[in-house]
Design a protein around this motif. Sequence first.
Motif, PDB file in Angstrom:
ATOM      1  N   ILE A 273       0.838  -1.210   0.000  1.00 35.95           N
ATOM      2  CA  ILE A 273       0.000   0.000   0.000  1.00 35.95           C
ATOM      3  C   ILE A 273       0.873   1.261   0.000  1.00 35.95           C
ATOM      4  CG2 ILE A 273      -1.658   1.322   1.396  1.00 35.95           C
ATOM      5  CD1 ILE A 273      -2.946  -1.075   0.002  1.00 35.95           C
ATOM      6  N   PHE A 274       1.938   1.217   0.783  1.00 39.97           N
ATOM      7  CA  PHE A 274       2.826   2.388   0.841  1.00 39.97           C
ATOM      8  C   PHE A 274       3.424   2.659  -0.545  1.00 39.97           C
ATOM      9  CE2 PHE A 274       6.486   4.958   1.763  1.00 39.97           C
ATOM     10  CZ  PHE A 274       6.132   5.699   2.888  1.00 39.97           C
ATOM     11  N   SER A 275       3.840   1.567  -1.211  1.00 50.03           N
ATOM     12  CA  SER A 275       4.393   1.712  -2.572  1.00 50.03           C
ATOM     13  C   SER A 275       3.356   2.332  -3.491  1.00 50.03           C
ATOM     14  CB  SER A 275       4.790   0.353  -3.161  1.00 50.03           C
ATOM     15  OG  SER A 275       5.741  -0.253  -2.350  1.00 50.03           O
ATOM     16  N   ASN A 276       2.103   1.906  -3.312  1.00 48.23           N
ATOM     17  CA  ASN A 276       1.024   2.426  -4.149  1.00 48.23           C
ATOM     18  C   ASN A 276       0.796   3.922  -3.889  1.00 48.23           C
ATOM     19  OD1 ASN A 276      -1.023   1.919  -6.045  1.00 48.23           O
ATOM     20  ND2 ASN A 276      -2.554   1.930  -4.405  1.00 48.23           N
ATOM     21  N   THR A 277       0.902   4.313  -2.629  1.00 47.35           N
ATOM     22  CA  THR A 277       0.684   5.730  -2.284  1.00 47.35           C
ATOM     23  C   THR A 277       1.699   6.637  -2.982  1.00 47.35           C
ATOM     24  OG1 THR A 277      -0.223   5.105  -0.143  1.00 47.35           O
ATOM     25  CG2 THR A 277       0.573   7.365  -0.343  1.00 47.35           C
TER      26      THR A 277
ATOM     27  N   ALA B 207       2.895   9.114   4.494  1.00 47.05           N
ATOM     28  CA  ALA B 207       3.622   9.200   3.211  1.00 47.05           C
ATOM     29  C   ALA B 207       3.153  10.417   2.420  1.00 47.05           C
ATOM     30  CB  ALA B 207       3.381   7.931   2.395  1.00 47.05           C
ATOM     31  N   THR B 208       1.846  10.640   2.415  1.00 44.72           N
ATOM     32  CA  THR B 208       1.280  11.755   1.646  1.00 44.72           C
ATOM     33  C   THR B 208       1.700  13.088   2.257  1.00 44.72           C
ATOM     34  OG1 THR B 208      -0.583  10.309   1.159  1.00 44.72           O
ATOM     35  CG2 THR B 208      -0.889  12.644   0.686  1.00 44.72           C
ATOM     36  N   ILE B 209       1.728  13.134   3.575  1.00 43.29           N
ATOM     37  CA  ILE B 209       2.165  14.359   4.263  1.00 43.29           C
ATOM     38  C   ILE B 209       3.625  14.665   3.894  1.00 43.29           C
ATOM     39  CG2 ILE B 209       2.770  15.266   6.559  1.00 43.29           C
ATOM     40  CD1 ILE B 209       0.210  13.629   7.530  1.00 43.29           C
TER      41      ILE B 209
END
Length: 442
Positions: free
Chosen positions: A99-103, A246-248
């Motif tokens: 999921i992190f990779s996808n973000t 991650a987005t932040i």
Amino acid sequence: MVMKIDEPDKLIAANKGGTIIFGQNNDCVIAASDPAAFEPFAIKKKRILGDNEIAVISAEGWEIFKEAKTEEEDFFSAKSDIGDFLFFMEKEIFEQPKIFSNTIAGRFIFEQGLPRLDGIEDFARELRNVKNFHFVGCGTAYNACRYAALLFNRFGIAARAWIASEFCYSHPVFDPTDAFVFISQSGETADTIEVINEIKIKGNICLGIVNVPGSRIWRETDAGIGIRAGKEKGVASTKAFTSQLATIVMLAVFLARQRKMTIDTGQRIINELKKIPDKIEIILRDADRIKELAKKYACFRNYYFLGRYFHSVTADEGSLKLKEISYVHAEGYPLGEMKHGPLALIEPDFCSVVIIPDDPIFKKGIVNIHEIKGRNGTVLAITDKKKGISPADDTINIPTTIDYLSPILTTIPTQLFAYYMALEFGCNPDKPRNLAKTVTVN
Ligand code: G6P
């Protein structure tokens, strides 16, 4: 652009954030990224291929197809099979590397050390002049807001975090030029929406960091960034939290690059973000040991979760996870604050989970651990220090990263610990009592 062997007279073009223009004259169709390429030709008809559009081109012209699926359709059509996992929470913890990779996928222009955030592109110039950012959220999303405020400050950008339910009634002082960022997994939290409504009256820029596409906060903010964590079913938020962080980071680097951050610092952070999924994987490989520790520590009914600086946030998030799903009393506290009151509760059957990475304030943290041990308290440490933490009773080791990215890693063992504790107590971590995944009442 793509050509198929069995249809050599056609060309398929797809656009995702770039520029593709078609031009047609009497003899041919030309596809280019710059209209200057059309100059030698007597172009009669032009068409810009929009974002997410797909076109099939032949010598006679082009046919435009809208992208097969929107982000919203993708989200809602995705299967949420539990697979071999016992609970969705377990699945969601373990899918974090993916999921992190996808973000972060496709969201960097590495040569420029710059995140590429299509959702806020139209506001980029306005955001350049914003002096203060306000992050607003509830629960886990509020903890993400606190991380955001610390990270923005670290990059020299003024920011603060607000608990949504407190905002409207606490006489908040802010400037018309300040920007607000609303963080929400569901995008439907009533308290957060109440603040959006208030800020819309005031007219400030409203951005969203949201997981569910098409949700109310997604729609009602001026612009935003989807965290792409997929459906989250466990009431206690796990993968959405790491994707929010991650987005932040991407938003902070984007804004810091508009200000004083250099290309090489941007590139260093991008490189490090790309390594995070593997580092999460390393922590997840230690899950059996954390399960054993949960067995050992299940005798404690009172917990402090402690950390300094960024880790006072992950400490709060860790304590929230534990109390939400295992009904064990847990409080988050800034580690250095222990001596100003909380130490009074320390005794052998009071456990302190101390998050203490090897950063510039490591030594101060060690002094604080000695203070707890000196009162016969029990300490479970989480650290990236290779040798472990000597005064602690047990240590969970995690990989090293840049200090301000380490909350993404230190939060993983606290999720696993809370999850296995819930199992120890026979609780259903997906459906904790008295709680709802989406809170649509104030
Ligand atoms: C509820 C959930 C929490 C969540 C909070 C905010 O309390 O149980 O897990 O963090 O709402 O939700 P949001 O969807 O706005 O992130």
